[in-house]
Design an enzyme around this catalytic site. Structure first.
Site, PDB file in Angstrom:
ATOM      1  N   ASP A 279      -4.343 -83.026  -4.712  1.00  0.00           N
ATOM      2  CA  ASP A 279      -3.503 -84.202  -4.543  1.00  0.00           C
ATOM      3  C   ASP A 279      -3.738 -84.775  -3.145  1.00  0.00           C
ATOM      4  OD1 ASP A 279      -2.089 -82.532  -2.863  1.00  0.00           O
ATOM      5  OD2 ASP A 279      -0.423 -82.245  -4.234  1.00  0.00           O
ATOM      6  N   SER A 280      -3.218 -85.955  -2.904  1.00  0.00           N
ATOM      7  CA  SER A 280      -3.569 -86.670  -1.678  1.00  0.00           C
ATOM      8  C   SER A 280      -2.783 -86.224  -0.456  1.00  0.00           C
ATOM      9  CB  SER A 280      -3.356 -88.165  -1.879  1.00  0.00           C
ATOM     10  OG  SER A 280      -1.967 -88.459  -1.976  1.00  0.00           O
TER      11      SER A 280
ATOM     12  N   ASP B 182       0.397 -81.095 -14.324  1.00  0.00           N
ATOM     13  CA  ASP B 182       0.540 -79.993 -13.364  1.00  0.00           C
ATOM     14  C   ASP B 182       2.010 -79.850 -13.028  1.00  0.00           C
ATOM     15  OD1 ASP B 182       1.215 -80.669 -10.215  1.00  0.00           O
ATOM     16  OD2 ASP B 182       0.489 -82.420 -11.311  1.00  0.00           O
TER      17      ASP B 182
ATOM     18  N   CYS C 157       4.020 -63.415 -28.521  1.00  0.00           N
ATOM     19  CA  CYS C 157       3.130 -63.678 -27.381  1.00  0.00           C
ATOM     20  C   CYS C 157       2.195 -62.496 -27.176  1.00  0.00           C
ATOM     21  CB  CYS C 157       3.953 -63.928 -26.124  1.00  0.00           C
ATOM     22  SG  CYS C 157       2.964 -64.217 -24.645  1.00  0.00           S
TER      23      CYS C 157
ATOM     24  N   CYS D 153       0.328 -62.058 -24.298  1.00  0.00           N
ATOM     25  CA  CYS D 153      -0.039 -61.922 -22.890  1.00  0.00           C
ATOM     26  C   CYS D 153       0.126 -60.469 -22.431  1.00  0.00           C
ATOM     27  CB  CYS D 153       0.818 -62.845 -22.018  1.00  0.00           C
ATOM     28  SG  CYS D 153       2.513 -62.263 -21.718  1.00  0.00           S
TER      29      CYS D 153
ATOM     30  N   CYS E 118       3.859 -59.292 -22.295  1.00  0.00           N
ATOM     31  CA  CYS E 118       4.510 -59.038 -23.582  1.00  0.00           C
ATOM     32  C   CYS E 118       3.862 -57.877 -24.335  1.00  0.00           C
ATOM     33  CB  CYS E 118       4.489 -60.306 -24.431  1.00  0.00           C
ATOM     34  SG  CYS E 118       5.588 -61.598 -23.795  1.00  0.00           S
TER      35      CYS E 118
ATOM     36  N   HIS F  93       3.156 -64.199 -17.629  1.00  0.00           N
ATOM     37  CA  HIS F  93       3.638 -64.635 -18.944  1.00  0.00           C
ATOM     38  C   HIS F  93       3.808 -66.152 -19.000  1.00  0.00           C
ATOM     39  CE1 HIS F  93       6.085 -65.160 -22.529  1.00  0.00           C
ATOM     40  NE2 HIS F  93       6.880 -65.900 -21.766  1.00  0.00           N
TER      41      HIS F  93
END
Length: 372
Positions: free
Chosen positions: A89-90, A263, A301, A303, A306, A332
């Site tokens: 970002d700037s 984002d 899930c 991941c 989990c 997660h």
């Protein structure tokens, strides 16, 4: 950088961003690596959960350790061991929200560091130079993020200055060969100002277009009002990026309105504060009801968290303030976001985004599983 649309479902697009550091499937969610790190995660972990691009922050990196320092050490990719695309970002939003003292003029923003009070001047040209030193793949124009609430006159003056800064950013960017520069649409919640901003940016010409000045307090409905018309007024064959927006319902709604990139610090910040985000909404793992619960956060899930850890364990390590709590919950949450984006992409390809949206809200509004 090239962007191509693979399939469409209504206003929603599934696409591919081709960069020198690898391809990015869209719609995409970019984990935020503010100071060269996605907090509580190793870069290898972030890649493992499926992220293809991260966001880094110009303001924080220019203050510490400094853009010239990072450049001398081989650029941000090497510095942080992340070899996939980086969007920077700037710095404009942070300059005006975090600095101890800032003064906005036509030339740029003079401000004092929130770290040690040192004085800096950040101009459109300097912002682009810093992002070049970092080695960013996707560079953002320097702009002023319009506050909310704001009168139309103030919003117009701010937008017009941002458009002048956008033109200066483009001129500076073209002095050295860069990969991609995105313009940022401003104008608050005023339709006429947003349209004027779009017209001016497209006349200048950019490699992609972002929607700024949202998720700054205007509320969900007001944000959707803007998204109802702005994305489809942007050039069709360019990526569209909604800056700083990251609640799952907001992402789903924005995708249906034609947005490609997102984002937000929400998944990592929530992970550090004891909140897990699941397909049935957020869970506060500190709640006493999880103390003896042997189930995972989400039985659907896959991941690491989990698969391997119970709610009871997560409740324990969070209450004990162990570092592993931040790691496991952030892991997660970021996995959930990447899985959400993959499901969205698949539903667009199948022409079933409306059905996906209905099912998403049915689960999200249902809330967490009842304790058994």
């Amino acid at each position: 950088m090239k962007f191509k649309i693979i399939s469409e479902d209504g206003k929603a697009r599934r696409g591919l961003l081709e960069t020198s550091r690898g391809n990015i499937k869209t719609p995409t969610f970019m984990p935020v690596g503010t100071a060269g790190t996605v907090k509580a995660m190793l870069p290898e972990n972030v890649r493992e959960i499926g992220a293809e691009v991260i966001l880094a922050n110009t303001y924080h990196l220019m203050l510490r350790p400094g853009a010239e320092c990072i450049d001398a050490l081989g650029g941000l990719h090497k510095f942080m061991n992340w070899h996939l695309p980086i969007l920077t970002d700037s710095g404009g939003f942070q300059v005006m929200s975090l600095s101890k003292l800032s003064k906005v003029t036509e030339n740029g923003v003079k401000f004092r560091s929130h770290i040690d009070g040192s004085e800096y001047l950040l101009t459109p040209e300097r912002s682009i130079q810093i992002q070049r030193l970092l080695g960013s793949n996707i560079v953002m124009c320097f702009d002023e993020c319009t506050k909310f609430p704001v009168t139309e006159d103030v919003a117009e003056a701010s937008m017009l200055m941002s458009m002048r800064w956008a033109e200066r950013s483009k001129i500076e960017f073209e002095k050295n060969q860069g990969e991609a520069l995105f313009g940022i649409v401003q104008g608050g919640t005023y339709k006429n100002l947003r349209q004027q901003s779009v017209d001016m940016l497209t006349k200048i010409g950019f490699d992609g277009y972002a929607l700024g000045g949202l998720a700054v307090g205007e509320g969900h409905d007001a944000m959707l009002d803007v998204l109802d018309y702005v994305p489809t007024t942007l050039p069709r064959n360019f990526a569209r990026y909604l800056m700083g927006v990251g609640k799952p319902p907001d992402i789903v709604e924005a995708v249906t309105r034609g947005v490609d990139m997102f984002d937000c610090v929400l998944p990592s910040r929530s992970g550090r504060t004891g909140q897990a985000i699941t397909r049935r909404g957020p869970i506060n793992i500190r709640n006493f009801r999880h103390k003896n619960d042997n189930r995972p956060l989400d039985s659907e899930c896959n991941c690491l968290t989990c698969r391997s850890y119970s709610r009871a364990y997560l409740n324990h390590v969070n209450r004990a303030q162990e570092i592993i709590s931040s790691i496991l919950l952030t892991w997660h949450n970021l996995h959930y976001y990447q899985e959400l984006m993959e499901q969205i992409r698949e539903s667009i390809s199948k022409g079933s985004l409306a059905a996906f949206r209905t099912n998403f809200y049915n689960l999200w509004n249902e809330g967490d599983y009842e304790k058994v």
